[in-house]
Design a protein around this motif. Structure first.
Motif, PDB file in Angstrom:
ATOM      1  N   PRO A   1       0.811  -1.171   0.044  1.00  6.56           N
ATOM      2  CA  PRO A   1      -0.031  -0.077  -0.091  1.00  6.56           C
ATOM      3  C   PRO A   1       0.862   1.309   0.068  1.00  6.56           C
ATOM      4  O   PRO A   1       0.252   2.518  -0.633  1.00  6.56           O
ATOM      5  CB  PRO A   1      -0.772  -0.083   1.335  1.00  6.56           C
ATOM      6  N   ILE A   2       2.013   1.271   0.578  1.00  6.77           N
ATOM      7  CA  ILE A   2       2.859   2.312   0.495  1.00  6.77           C
ATOM      8  C   ILE A   2       3.415   2.730  -0.866  1.00  6.77           C
ATOM      9  O   ILE A   2       3.292   3.745  -1.302  1.00  6.77           O
ATOM     10  CB  ILE A   2       4.196   2.377   1.483  1.00  6.77           C
TER      11      ILE A   2
ATOM     12  N   LEU B   1       5.013   7.544   6.239  1.00  8.38           N
ATOM     13  CA  LEU B   1       5.805   6.243   6.135  1.00  8.38           C
ATOM     14  C   LEU B   1       6.531   6.173   4.498  1.00  8.38           C
ATOM     15  O   LEU B   1       7.542   5.887   4.382  1.00  8.38           O
ATOM     16  CB  LEU B   1       4.904   5.030   6.114  1.00  8.38           C
ATOM     17  N   GLY B   2       5.700   6.578   3.421  1.00  6.83           N
ATOM     18  CA  GLY B   2       6.185   6.922   2.287  1.00  6.83           C
ATOM     19  C   GLY B   2       7.568   7.494   2.484  1.00  6.83           C
ATOM     20  O   GLY B   2       8.569   7.451   1.902  1.00  6.83           O
ATOM     21  N   TYR B   3       7.292   9.037   2.886  1.00  3.64           N
ATOM     22  CA  TYR B   3       8.525   9.703   3.014  1.00  3.64           C
ATOM     23  C   TYR B   3       9.638   9.064   3.955  1.00  3.64           C
ATOM     24  O   TYR B   3      10.866   9.373   3.541  1.00  3.64           O
ATOM     25  CB  TYR B   3       8.246  11.135   3.526  1.00  3.64           C
ATOM     26  N   LEU B   4       9.401   8.407   4.875  1.00  2.00           N
ATOM     27  CA  LEU B   4      10.562   7.738   5.740  1.00  2.00           C
ATOM     28  C   LEU B   4      11.032   6.747   4.770  1.00  2.00           C
ATOM     29  O   LEU B   4      12.558   6.652   4.765  1.00  2.00           O
ATOM     30  CB  LEU B   4       9.862   7.227   6.829  1.00  2.00           C
TER      31      LEU B   4
ATOM     32  N   ALA C   1      -9.468   8.147  10.378  1.00  2.00           N
ATOM     33  CA  ALA C   1      -9.282   9.389   9.871  1.00  2.00           C
ATOM     34  C   ALA C   1      -7.781   9.995   9.545  1.00  2.00           C
ATOM     35  O   ALA C   1      -7.536  10.807   8.666  1.00  2.00           O
ATOM     36  CB  ALA C   1      -9.645  10.429  10.997  1.00  2.00           C
ATOM     37  N   GLY C   2      -6.968   9.365  10.184  1.00  2.00           N
ATOM     38  CA  GLY C   2      -5.609   9.756   9.992  1.00  2.00           C
ATOM     39  C   GLY C   2      -4.654   8.777   9.001  1.00  2.00           C
ATOM     40  O   GLY C   2      -3.461   9.157   8.950  1.00  2.00           O
ATOM     41  N   CYS C   3      -5.470   7.677   8.616  1.00  2.00           N
ATOM     42  CA  CYS C   3      -4.654   6.783   7.769  1.00  2.00           C
ATOM     43  C   CYS C   3      -3.880   7.319   6.597  1.00  2.00           C
ATOM     44  O   CYS C   3      -2.773   6.830   6.257  1.00  2.00           O
ATOM     45  CB  CYS C   3      -5.609   5.422   7.577  1.00  2.00           C
ATOM     46  N   VAL C   4      -4.356   8.060   5.838  1.00  2.00           N
ATOM     47  CA  VAL C   4      -3.774   8.585   4.471  1.00  2.00           C
ATOM     48  C   VAL C   4      -2.355   9.389   4.923  1.00  2.00           C
ATOM     49  O   VAL C   4      -1.387   9.222   4.461  1.00  2.00           O
ATOM     50  CB  VAL C   4      -4.654   9.688   3.664  1.00  2.00           C
ATOM     51  N   GLY C   5      -2.652  10.399   6.162  1.00  2.00           N
ATOM     52  CA  GLY C   5      -1.549  10.793   6.584  1.00  2.00           C
ATOM     53  C   GLY C   5      -0.360  10.144   6.877  1.00  2.00           C
ATOM     54  O   GLY C   5       0.800  10.266   6.729  1.00  2.00           O
TER      55      GLY C   5
ATOM     56  N   VAL D   1       7.887   9.416  13.205  1.00  2.00           N
ATOM     57  CA  VAL D   1       7.214   8.100  12.932  1.00  2.00           C
ATOM     58  C   VAL D   1       6.909   7.261  14.059  1.00  2.00           C
ATOM     59  O   VAL D   1       5.744   6.847  14.440  1.00  2.00           O
ATOM     60  CB  VAL D   1       7.861   7.355  11.786  1.00  2.00           C
ATOM     61  N   ARG D   2       7.587   6.817  15.172  1.00  2.00           N
ATOM     62  CA  ARG D   2       7.605   5.948  16.221  1.00  2.00           C
ATOM     63  C   ARG D   2       6.663   6.849  16.936  1.00  2.00           C
ATOM     64  O   ARG D   2       5.639   6.020  17.569  1.00  2.00           O
ATOM     65  CB  ARG D   2       9.037   5.892  17.146  1.00  2.00           C
ATOM     66  N   GLU D   3       6.739   8.370  17.180  1.00  2.00           N
ATOM     67  CA  GLU D   3       6.054   8.858  18.113  1.00  2.00           C
ATOM     68  C   GLU D   3       4.461   8.749  17.501  1.00  2.00           C
ATOM     69  O   GLU D   3       3.613   8.605  18.487  1.00  2.00           O
ATOM     70  CB  GLU D   3       6.295  10.429  18.263  1.00  2.00           C
ATOM     71  N   THR D   4       4.258   9.033  16.393  1.00  2.00           N
ATOM     72  CA  THR D   4       3.142   9.062  15.825  1.00  2.00           C
ATOM     73  C   THR D   4       2.441   7.762  15.917  1.00  2.00           C
ATOM     74  O   THR D   4       1.156   7.667  16.065  1.00  2.00           O
ATOM     75  CB  THR D   4       3.249   9.198  14.184  1.00  2.00           C
TER      76      THR D   4
END
Length: 589
Positions: free
Chosen positions: A389-390, A519-522, A510-514, A490-493
């Protein structure tokens, strides 16, 4: 119109240094597939892509497929290109050798498909779907189905499609209405499918449709779906196309982009019913189709990169040629202006990160297949599931930004169809939609790939990123610093999201796309980190092309500066107050 050239040096750098594909080939027993042979395969694909496919791209856009009394007619010249493609053996690249394939690694096929998609996305959809049909039959077809249908798909003599969507059943396959009535050793299929890419054409002597339908005793919902092989032409006693089956394309969709690719409304069983053959077990069609869909989802992510690369090359060429403005009293081409350089650098860095991640995800498919024990295989399969999915979501969304920047680099000329860059914007727009929208990919990532196993697969990925950071003694300092910050974010999120999800079940949705984008940018940053490290090692050893390696390190730094900081701002979007979202009255939107 700009020319297209596959970034051969970048690809070989990824294959041989960053991803270490020759080692993977040795593990597969493909000792002859060394870096020299890989270079030759990619070089020949690049030649066919740039010299033969790329010039047809604009023609297919301006003169698209159309309906005739005898079915769909593909754009002029597409059939000749397809015959050349098949004669060169490209459809057989990764197919099993027992069915006439070459049995080469998946990652090599993905690199080759990048070329086809950059050169002519509309045309390339036909072999892409055929490969997916092959994979589904290899995984789920009976021995009889394989012996009758696979060899001609592998050779490219026949093409394949997948038929899921219906007028009342888009992403909600539980609403699917197409029926399958048993009749001896086959079934009679009746129903209508929409959005069927390359559902009809004259490039091949037969088309093998994989169709989802319900049996009379099927339970309700997605558990009652079966898969059927439904050919355009039934086979005669010699295994050759004979009688026309009871199916046809009744119309073509008029689309924003990918005009050269016929997107068909397919009707099955207008008279007695189209003859089809069960693939896999009854009521297990969705599992069979997902073999094809998961492959297609990574392939669509690759399409995002491919169109972005073509658009970037057009922007780069224009920026080198367009004279406008002065610097120190001298008229200059626009590539000398800092903001144009910013756009080009951002496109280049994004494309390099997307390519590396797409190839890495493809290599994980090979690693899973070649794993020596069940534990290792399970770990690689979990990584493939996490990546899918990423790759599909992040690459296709980031591609929208890249093609938009390419148009912006052209200025007003980008908005004029004659320059060609507008086609890339139009073609790319479908990519975050088909094979599951961005929202569907993100829900899959969070629900099935992260929360379902309490984040274990994700933590294994983050641990690998940690290890790369610890070992990166030759990577750029800014790359390492920004990656460490992004990893911490990312770990905090993830921690906050999982904690909040216990009290507010809607928060993860609600936050899944973000989160998917974060994760994509990471992951893109991780690829750039590894590339920077490899480039630094080669520079220290005095090996390789020094200008290329230095530019590769600079590009990794620009990714860290221009794109990686987005992970921090995305944190706040991910932790959106879902209750507030749902509290807004329907009439207030």
């Amino acid at each position: 119109m700009s020319e297209y050239t596959y970034p051969h040096n970048e690809a070989l750098f990824l294959f041989n240094r960053v991803l270490r594909i020759p080692e993977l080939c040795q593990q597969a027993g493909l000792d002859e597939l060394n870096d020299e042979l890989i270079s030759a395969v990619l070089g020949e694909a690049a030649r066919f892509g740039s010299e033969r496919l790329a010039p047809s791209n604009r023609d297919g856009d301006l003169n698209p497929a159309y309906m005739t009394d005898d079915g769909v007619q593909e754009p002029s010249g597409f059939a000749e290109l397809y015959r050349e493609f098949c004669d060169a053996g490209w459809p057989a690249l990764i197919a099993p050798t027992e069915f006439g394939g070459q049995g080469l690694p998946n990652v090599l096929s993905v690199a080759v498909h990048e070329i086809w998609n950059s050169a002519n996305l509309s045309w390339a959809l036909a072999p892409l779907l055929t490969q997916g049909a092959m994979e589904a039959l290899v995984a789920h077809g009976s021995d009889q189905l394989k012996s009758r249908w696979l060899a001609k798909l592998v050779s490219g003599e026949w093409t394949g499609t997948m038929n899921l969507t219906e007028p009342d059943a888009g992403s909600d396959l539980a609403a699917l209405r197409t029926r399958a009535e048993p009749e001896g050793d086959h079934y009679r299929i009746k129903g209508q499918k929409i959005f069927i890419t390359w559902g009809d054409h004259k490039m091949a002597s037969n088309i093998v449709h994989l169709v989802l339908a319900r049996l009379p005793d099927a339970p309700p919902g997605v558990k009652g779906i079966s898969m059927f092989l439904v050919p355009k032409y039934l086979l005669d006693e010699n295994g050759e196309p004979g009688e026309k089956n009871d199916l046809r394309a009744v119309s073509l969709e008029h689309k924003m982009g990918i005009h050269g690719s016929p997107t068909c409304v397919m009707s099955y069983g207008e008279t007695q019913g189209a003859i089809g053959y069960l693939v896999g077990e009854e009521h297990q069609g969705l599992a069979c189709m997902f073999t094809m869909m998961n492959s297609a989802r990574q392939a669509v992510g690759l399409q995002g990169l491919a169109v972005a690369e073509r658009a970037y090359q057009a922007a780069r060429q224009y920026a080198r040629e367009r004279v406008q403005g002065e610097i120190d009293g001298q008229r200059v081409t626009i590539i000398h202006h800092p903001d144009v350089r910013r756009m080009l650098a951002q496109m280049k860095a994004a494309n390099e990160a997307m390519r590396a991640l797409a190839y890495e995800a493809a290599a994980e498919v090979d690693r899973a297949r070649l794993a020596g024990d069940e534990q290792s295989r399970a770990a690689h399969e979990a990584r493939v599931a996490l990546y899918t999915p990423i790759v599909k979501g992040w690459l296709t969304e980031l591609a929208q930004e890249v093609v938009s920047l390419a148009m912006q680099t052209h200025g007003g000329m980008g908005y004029i169809e004659e320059t060609g860059v507008a086609q890339y914007v139009r073609d790319a727009r479908i990519l975050p939609i088909y094979e599951g929208t961005t929202g569907i990919q993100a829900l899959d990532l969070v629900g099935r790939k992260i929360l379902a196993d309490q984040g274990r697969a994700l933590e294994a990925l983050l641990a690998d990123i940690d290890a790369s950071l610890a070992a990166a003694d030759r990577a750029g300092e800014r790359v390492k610093q920004r990656m460490a910050q992004a990893l911490s974010t990312v770990r905090e999120t993830i921690a906050l999201l999982m904690e909040g999800g216990e009290n507010d079940p809607l928060s993860a949705r609600a936050g899944c796309v973000g989160l998917m984008m974060q994760l994509g940018y990471l992951c893109g940053g991780w690829m750039q980190l590894r590339a920077s490290q490899c480039a630094g090692e080669l520079l220290l050893q005095g090996e390789g092309d020094e200008p290329f390696l230095m530019a590769r390190q600079l590009s990794a730094e620009l990714y860290a500066d221009l794109l990686l900081p987005r992970s921090e701002s995305l944190k706040y979007a991910i932790l959106t107050n879902a209750s507030a979202l749902m509290a807004i009255g329907e009439e207030q939107f």
